[in-house]
Write an enzyme that holds these catalytic residues in place. Structure first.
Site, PDB file in Angstrom:
ATOM      1  N   ARG A  92     -54.218  41.628  65.879  1.00  0.00           N
ATOM      2  CA  ARG A  92     -55.321  41.995  66.241  1.00  0.00           C
ATOM      3  C   ARG A  92     -56.357  40.961  65.872  1.00  0.00           C
ATOM      4  NH1 ARG A  92     -57.037  46.000  61.256  1.00  0.00           N
ATOM      5  NH2 ARG A  92     -55.703  45.422  59.711  1.00  0.00           N
ATOM      6  N   ARG A 174     -63.464  35.392  60.965  1.00  0.00           N
ATOM      7  CA  ARG A 174     -63.182  34.769  59.775  1.00  0.00           C
ATOM      8  C   ARG A 174     -63.102  33.271  60.106  1.00  0.00           C
ATOM      9  NH1 ARG A 174     -57.777  38.063  57.910  1.00  0.00           N
ATOM     10  NH2 ARG A 174     -56.629  37.059  59.795  1.00  0.00           N
ATOM     11  N   ASP A 250     -46.077  37.207  55.353  1.00  0.00           N
ATOM     12  CA  ASP A 250     -47.059  36.950  56.643  1.00  0.00           C
ATOM     13  C   ASP A 250     -48.495  36.935  56.247  1.00  0.00           C
ATOM     14  OD1 ASP A 250     -46.014  39.738  56.090  1.00  0.00           O
ATOM     15  OD2 ASP A 250     -47.880  40.105  57.591  1.00  0.00           O
TER      16      ASP A 250
HETATM   17  P1  AMP Z   1     -51.182  43.424  57.510  1.00  0.00           P
HETATM   18  O1  AMP Z   1     -50.214  43.935  56.397  1.00  0.00           O
HETATM   19  O2  AMP Z   1     -52.443  44.119  57.556  1.00  0.00           O
HETATM   20  O3  AMP Z   1     -51.534  42.054  57.266  1.00  0.00           O
HETATM   21  O4  AMP Z   1     -50.532  43.668  58.872  1.00  0.00           O
HETATM   22  C1  AMP Z   1     -48.966  43.387  59.444  1.00  0.00           C
HETATM   23  C2  AMP Z   1     -49.072  43.131  60.821  1.00  0.00           C
HETATM   24  O5  AMP Z   1     -49.335  44.388  61.463  1.00  0.00           O
HETATM   25  C3  AMP Z   1     -49.946  41.904  61.347  1.00  0.00           C
HETATM   26  O6  AMP Z   1     -48.947  41.471  62.227  1.00  0.00           O
HETATM   27  C4  AMP Z   1     -50.871  42.655  61.946  1.00  0.00           C
HETATM   28  O7  AMP Z   1     -51.515  41.835  62.930  1.00  0.00           O
HETATM   29  C5  AMP Z   1     -50.379  43.980  62.305  1.00  0.00           C
HETATM   30  N1  AMP Z   1     -51.483  45.005  62.356  1.00  0.00           N
HETATM   31  C6  AMP Z   1     -52.230  45.533  61.353  1.00  0.00           C
HETATM   32  N2  AMP Z   1     -53.187  46.478  61.732  1.00  0.00           N
HETATM   33  C7  AMP Z   1     -52.986  46.336  63.302  1.00  0.00           C
HETATM   34  C8  AMP Z   1     -53.813  47.129  64.206  1.00  0.00           C
HETATM   35  N3  AMP Z   1     -54.542  47.957  64.202  1.00  0.00           N
HETATM   36  N4  AMP Z   1     -53.458  46.578  65.482  1.00  0.00           N
HETATM   37  C9  AMP Z   1     -52.489  45.932  65.923  1.00  0.00           C
HETATM   38  N5  AMP Z   1     -51.685  45.021  64.833  1.00  0.00           N
HETATM   39  C10 AMP Z   1     -52.074  45.385  63.469  1.00  0.00           C
HETATM   40 MG    MG Z   2     -51.522  40.203  57.715  1.00  0.00          MG
END
Ligand code: AMP
Ligand code: MG
Length: 487
Positions: A92, A174, A250
C-alpha cells in the site's frame, strides 16, 4: 512551487525493472488536507501552508501525479515473527520520487494510496486512525532525536474502509532517504539471485554509504555499519521506552531508521516484559526483547548478504559489533538521563538498580526521568513528587541515597544538571491515550486535536507549562486501550 513542479529525481526507478512495479496511485473521493509537519516540510523547502493547498492535496492523496514523478512500488520479502514469510512488498506504499535536500535526497512515499501487485489480500489503504498514529509518532521521534522516517503530510477522504469496524481512508506522505529494508535483500538472496542482490547492495552503498566504496570488502562494511546503526537506534528506543511492536525484517530500515509505525507504544508503567502489540501474544517484540531481536534481524540481513561478503567469518565479525555498539550508546544515553558527566565502573550497577526500581514499582517511565531532573542533591525533603511515583517508598529512599552519593562524587551542581537532564528526558511523549483522544476527535471531523498534539510533540523537552495536561498519567479509561496490527 506548485505540486506539479516538485523537482523529483527517480534514482530507484533507474534500477532494473525486477526491483519494482511502476503504477499509478488509485484516486480517493473528495480528498482533504488533515495535517502537515512544518519541520519535515522545511527539509524540502515547503511550508505547511503550501501543503494545505489543493494542488498538494491532490498529489499527496494520490489523485494526481506530479509531472516529474515516476510512481512505483518496490518488492521485498522478510521474516515475520521469526518465520520466513516469502514475498511481501509495498502493498500500500507508492514512492513518488526523491527530492534533493542539503543533507541528501529524500524519497517521498504515499502510504495508503491503493492496491499494488504486492497487496496480496490487502486493500492497499490505510485508515485515519493508524495514519494519525504514524504521522504523529514519526514526527515525535524525530523531535526526540531518534533516527526515523519522517511524515510530511496527511490527507483524508470519506471513502469507507473496512477493518474491525468501518473507518475512513487517509494517506500519509512519508519521507526518508530510502525505504529499502533488510527484507529487500532477503528477497533476492532467498531466490539465489546474486546479480540483483549485488545491484541492490551497490545502489545502497553508492547512494547512502559512499564512504564504504573503497573498502576491501564493502559488503562486509555495509553489514557492520547497518548493524551499528540498528544497535544505536534500539538503544534510543530503550531509553525513551519506545516499543516498535512489529520488528519483522521487512520493517527494518537499511539506514537504521525507525520504520513502519503500526502497533507501537511508549512505556508508561514500567515493565520490561511489556508487549505493546496485542497481536504479539508470545511477546517476541516486548520491550526487553527488542535488543536481542535487533541483533537477530541483523543476522537475517547477514545471511542475505553472505553471497556478497564471501567468508562467513567476515559476516560474523560484522555482526559482532552489535552488542558493544548497543552497550556504548546505551551507556552514553543513560549517563545523560541520570545527569552523570563522568563514567565510572559502578555506574552499570546503578543503572541496573534504577531499572530494577522502576520494574518493582511499575513507575511511569517518562515522569520518573523527567522528575529526576528536579532532584536537589542536598534536599531529600524536596523529593516528594518523584517519590510519589513509587509504592515502595523505602526502596526509593535507599536508591536515592546511592544516586545522591554518586552525584556528590563528581561534584554535581543542581541547576546545570537539571538543565542537561531536561534535554535528555522528554516531558512529552505520544501516550496512547493522547493519540486516541486526537483520533476520536478527527473521526468526528475535527483535526485541531491532531494539530495541537503535533505542536506539543515537536518540542518534547521544553517545559511548555501551558500544556502540562499532555504530560499527565493516562486516565483510567486508557488502561483498556489495545493496539493491534490492524491499520
Ligand atoms: P506491516 O507488518 O504492516 O509492515 O505489513 C506487512 C505487509 O503487509 C507489507 O507488505 C504491507 O505492504 C502489507 N500490507 C499491510 N496492510 C496492507 C493493506 N491494507 N493493503 C495492502 N497491503 C498491506
Ligand atoms: Mg511494513
Amino acid at each position: 512551487m506548485t505540486a506539479d513542479e516538485l523537482p523529483f529525481n527517480n534514482s530507484f526507478a533507474e534500477l532494473p525493472p525486477a526491483f519494482f512495479t511502476r503504477l499509478m496511485p488509485t484516486p480517493l473521493p473528495s480528498p482533504h488536507f488533515i495535517a502537515a509537519s512544518s519541520p519535515a516540510a522545511a527539509l524540502i523547502g515547503l511550508s505547511v501552508a503550501d501543503l494545505a493547498r489543493p494542488d498538494f492535496v491532490d498529489v499527496f492523496s494520490g489523485n494526481k501525479v506530479a509531472a516529474r514523478s515516476q510512481p512505483l512500488s518496490a518488492v521485498y520479502s522478510g521474516h515475520q515473527f521469526g518465520v520466513w514469510a516469502g514475498q511481501l512488498g509495498d502493498g500500500r506504499a507508492i514512492t513518488l520520487g526523491e527530492i534533493a535536500t542539503p543533507t541528501g535526497p529524500m524519497e517521498l512515499q504515499l502510504k495508503g494510496a491503493g492496491r499494488t501487485p504486492y497487496s496480496r489480500m490487502g486493500d492497499g489503504r490505510a485508515v485515519l486512525r493508524s495514519s494519525i498514529r504514524e504521522f504523529l509518532c514519526s514526527e515525535a521521534m524525530a523531535a526526540l532525536g531518534i533516527p526515523t522516517t519522517r511524515a510530511l503530510a496527511m490527507t483524508g477522504s470519506p471513502q469507507p474502509i473496512a477493518r474491525e469496524t468501518m473507518e475512513s481512508a487517509a494517506v500519509v506522505t512519508r519521507m526518508a532517504p530510502t525505504f529499502v529494508r533488510f527484507g529487500s535483500f532477503e528477497h533476492w538472496a532467498s531466490r539465489n539471485r546474486e546479480t540483483e542482490l549485488r545491484t541492490l547492495a551497490d545502489y545502497v552503498i553508492g547512494q547512502f554509504y559512499p564512504e564504504l566504496q573503497g573498502a576491501a570488502n564493502p559488503y562486509k562494511e555495509l553489514l557492520a555499519e547497518v548493524t551499528r546503526r540498528t544497535a544505536r537506534m534500539i538503544a534510543h528506543w530503550q531509553t525513551v521506552g519506545f516499543m516498535h511492536g512489529v520488528m519483522n525484517t521487512d520493517n527494518m530500515s537499511i539506514l537504521g531508521l525507525t520504520l513502519d509505525y503500526g502497533p507501537f507504544g511508549f512505556m508508561e508503567a514500567f515493565d520490561a516484559k511489556h508487549i505493546c502489540n496485542h497481536t504479539d501474544q508470545g511477546g517476541r517484540y516486548s520491550y526487553a526483547n527488542q535488543v536481542p531481536v535487533g541483533h537477530w534481524n541483523c543476522y537475517a540481513l547477514a545471511n542475505a548478504l553472505l553471497p556478497l561478503i564471501g567468508e562467513p567469518e567476515a559476516a560474523e565479525e560484522a555482526l559482532d559489533v552489535y552488542r558493544p555498539e548497543f552497550g556504548r550508546q546505551l551507556d552514553t544515553l543513560l549517563h545523560a538521563k541520570l545527569g552523570l558527566k563522568e563514567s565510572r565502573d559502578e555506574d552499570a550497577g546503578l543503572f541496573d538498580r534504577t531499572f530494577g526500581l522502576l520494574q518493582d514499582n511499575h513507575a511511569d517511565f517518562t515522569l520518573f526521568f523527567r522528575r529526576l531532573g528536579e532532584l536537589k542533591v542536598d534536599e531529600p525533603a524536596a523529593d516528594e513528587p518523584l517519590r510519589d511515583l513509587f509504592i515502595d517508598r523505602a526502596g526509593f529512599d535507599a536508591w536515592a541515597v546511592e544516586y545522591r552519593a554518586r552525584l556528590r562524587q563528581e561534584g554535581s551542581i543542581d541547576a546545570p544538571r537539571r538543565e542537561g537532564m531536561h534535554r535528555a528526558n522528554p516531558k512529552y511523549i505520544l501516550r496512547n491515550y493522547l493519540a486516541q483522544t486526537a483520533i476520536e476527535q478527527a473521526q468526528n471531523g475535527d483535526f485541531s486535536g491532531v494539530h495541537k498534539l503535533l505542536a506539543v510533540l515537536e518540542r518534547p523537552f521544553d517545559e511548555q507549562a501551558e500544556n502540562d495536561s499532555y504530560a499527565a498519567l493516562p486516565p483510567d479509561w486508557a488502561s483498556h486501550l489495545e493496539v493491534s496490527c490492524s491499520s
